[in-house]
Design an enzyme around this catalytic site. Structure first.
Site, short mmCIF file in Angstrom:
data_model
loop_
_atom_site.label_atom_id
_atom_site.label_comp_id
_atom_site.label_asym_id
_atom_site.label_seq_id
_atom_site.Cartn_x
_atom_site.Cartn_y
_atom_site.Cartn_z
N ASP A 33 0.84 -1.21 0.00
CA ASP A 33 0.00 0.00 0.00
C ASP A 33 0.87 1.26 0.00
O ASP A 33 2.02 1.23 0.46
CB ASP A 33 -0.91 -0.03 1.24
CG ASP A 33 -2.10 0.92 1.10
OD1 ASP A 33 -2.38 1.37 -0.02
OD2 ASP A 33 -2.73 1.22 2.13
N ASN A 81 -10.76 -2.53 -6.09
CA ASN A 81 -9.96 -1.50 -6.77
C ASN A 81 -10.54 -1.05 -8.12
O ASN A 81 -10.12 -0.04 -8.68
CB ASN A 81 -8.51 -1.96 -6.94
CG ASN A 81 -7.71 -1.93 -5.65
OD1 ASN A 81 -6.84 -2.77 -5.41
ND2 ASN A 81 -7.97 -0.96 -4.78
C1 IPE Z 1 -5.50 -2.76 -0.57
O1 IPE Z 1 -5.15 -1.43 -0.65
C2 IPE Z 1 -5.41 -3.42 -1.92
C3 IPE Z 1 -4.08 -3.60 -2.46
C4 IPE Z 1 -2.96 -3.31 -1.85
C5 IPE Z 1 -4.02 -4.19 -3.76
P1 IPE Z 1 -6.22 -0.27 -0.85
O2 IPE Z 1 -5.46 0.98 -0.94
O3 IPE Z 1 -7.14 -0.60 -1.97
O4 IPE Z 1 -7.06 -0.36 0.51
P2 IPE Z 1 -7.96 0.73 1.23
O5 IPE Z 1 -8.92 1.27 0.21
O6 IPE Z 1 -7.05 1.80 1.74
O7 IPE Z 1 -8.62 -0.02 2.35
C1 IPE Z 2 -1.33 0.29 -3.45
O1 IPE Z 2 -1.14 1.65 -3.43
C2 IPE Z 2 -1.54 -0.26 -4.84
C3 IPE Z 2 -2.93 -0.68 -5.10
C4 IPE Z 2 -3.90 -0.69 -4.25
C5 IPE Z 2 -3.20 -1.15 -6.44
P1 IPE Z 2 -2.36 2.66 -3.46
O2 IPE Z 2 -2.67 2.97 -4.89
O3 IPE Z 2 -3.49 2.15 -2.66
O4 IPE Z 2 -1.73 3.94 -2.78
P2 IPE Z 2 -2.40 4.91 -1.75
O5 IPE Z 2 -2.94 4.06 -0.63
O6 IPE Z 2 -3.50 5.61 -2.49
O7 IPE Z 2 -1.32 5.82 -1.31
MG MG Z 3 -4.07 2.35 -0.74
#
Ligand code: IPE
Ligand code: IPE
Ligand code: MG
Length: 263
Positions: A33, A81
């Protein structure tokens, strides 16, 4: 013994740490994340964070394999996502094509086998092909399994498992009282990992402390480590730090801690 040095961010002091080679978590799962925040902090578009995050996957996969990890599961795209802007989703769907297109020779060199869990039939055709090819190209590798959770969701996985069990009951091949932990394990996407199906260590980067629908059944007794770094900044030392933290824990599984040994 694996040793690594850790620099304290505040005092600047460098501490030498030793990892116990006999207690490397066999299955590590990571919620990668913070890609978007990493990019935003640098005034870059979110996709720049995803691109850098892909390089981190390469570094961390090799590091885990060298440390003797047996399964590394990486949460790459959740069933939720799809809610993101189309341009970002499209970029994320293209990443596996770039990743496997450049990294498969390195994976083979490191004897790493690719596995993917998730609803892959819903992915764009090019993404499906990249995944299929990577699995086929690394099928003979006997070392670490690099398991990508791609269009994966823990609740969807459990719903699918329940549906399959209900169908077996309806067909008369299973009775309700035969449904136990093992029967459910058999229907989950981690089924082919056998004894290694449940993560020993779960890491989430970027300071969030939630599961976000990741491996809900399998993490029942996993140790959780949350780190502040955004995923693009995670590296071999961060992985070793998390393993070190894991090695300080006492896993009890509902029982009691072993008696301290007295000489
Ligand atoms: C979880 O991260 C999914 C992945 C790392 C692929 P998200 O960024 O989607 O999770 P939330 O929305 O903060 O809970
Ligand atoms: C994790 O990084 C990757 C995916 C969930 C695909 P994020 O895209 O969730 O990054 P933040 O949480 O918005 O910083
Ligand atoms: Mg995230």
């Amino acid at each position: 013994m694996f040793s690594f040095s850790k620099k304290d961010q505040v005092t600047g002091e460098v501490a030498e740490r030793q990892l116990d080679e006999q207690n490397i978590p066999a299955h590590i799962a990571i919620i990668m994340d913070g890609n978007g925040r990493w990019a935003q902090q640098r005034h870059l578009p979110r996709i720049a964070g995803h691109k850098q995050g892909m390089n981190t996957v390469k570094t961390v996969a090799k590091a885990a394999s060298h440390l003797g990890v047996k399964v590394l599961t990486l949460y790459a795209f959740s069933t939720e996502n799809w809610k993101r802007p189309t341009a970002e989703v499209n970029y994320l769907m293209k990443l596996p094509v770039d990743f496997f297109g450049t990294f498969v020779p390195d994976l083979i060199k490191n004897n790493i086998r690719v596995k993917v869990m998730g609803y892959t039939d819903q992915l764009p055709a090019a993404t499906q092909k990249a995944v299929r090819d990577a699995i086929a190209d690394t099928a003979d590798c006997t070392g670490m399994v690099l398991n990508f959770a791609l269009n994966y969701g823990g609740r969807a996985e459990i719903v699918t498992a329940v549906q399959k069990l209900a169908q077996q009951v309806q067909a008369g091949t299973l009775t309700p009282d035969e449904i136990d932990d093992a029967a459910i394990d058999q229907q989950l996407m981690t089924q082919d990992l056998g004894e290694l199906r449940d993560p020993d260590l779960l890491i989430r980067t970027s300071g969030e402390e939630r599961l976000s629908n990741f491996m809900l059944w399998q993490v029942a007794y996993s140790e959780f480590v949350f780190t502040q770094q955004h995923w693009p900044d995670f590296d071999q030392t961060a992985l070793e730090e998390a393993i070190y933290e894991y090695q300080q824990r006492h896993r009890r599984y509902g029982g009691l801690a072993p008696e301290p040994t007295t000489k």
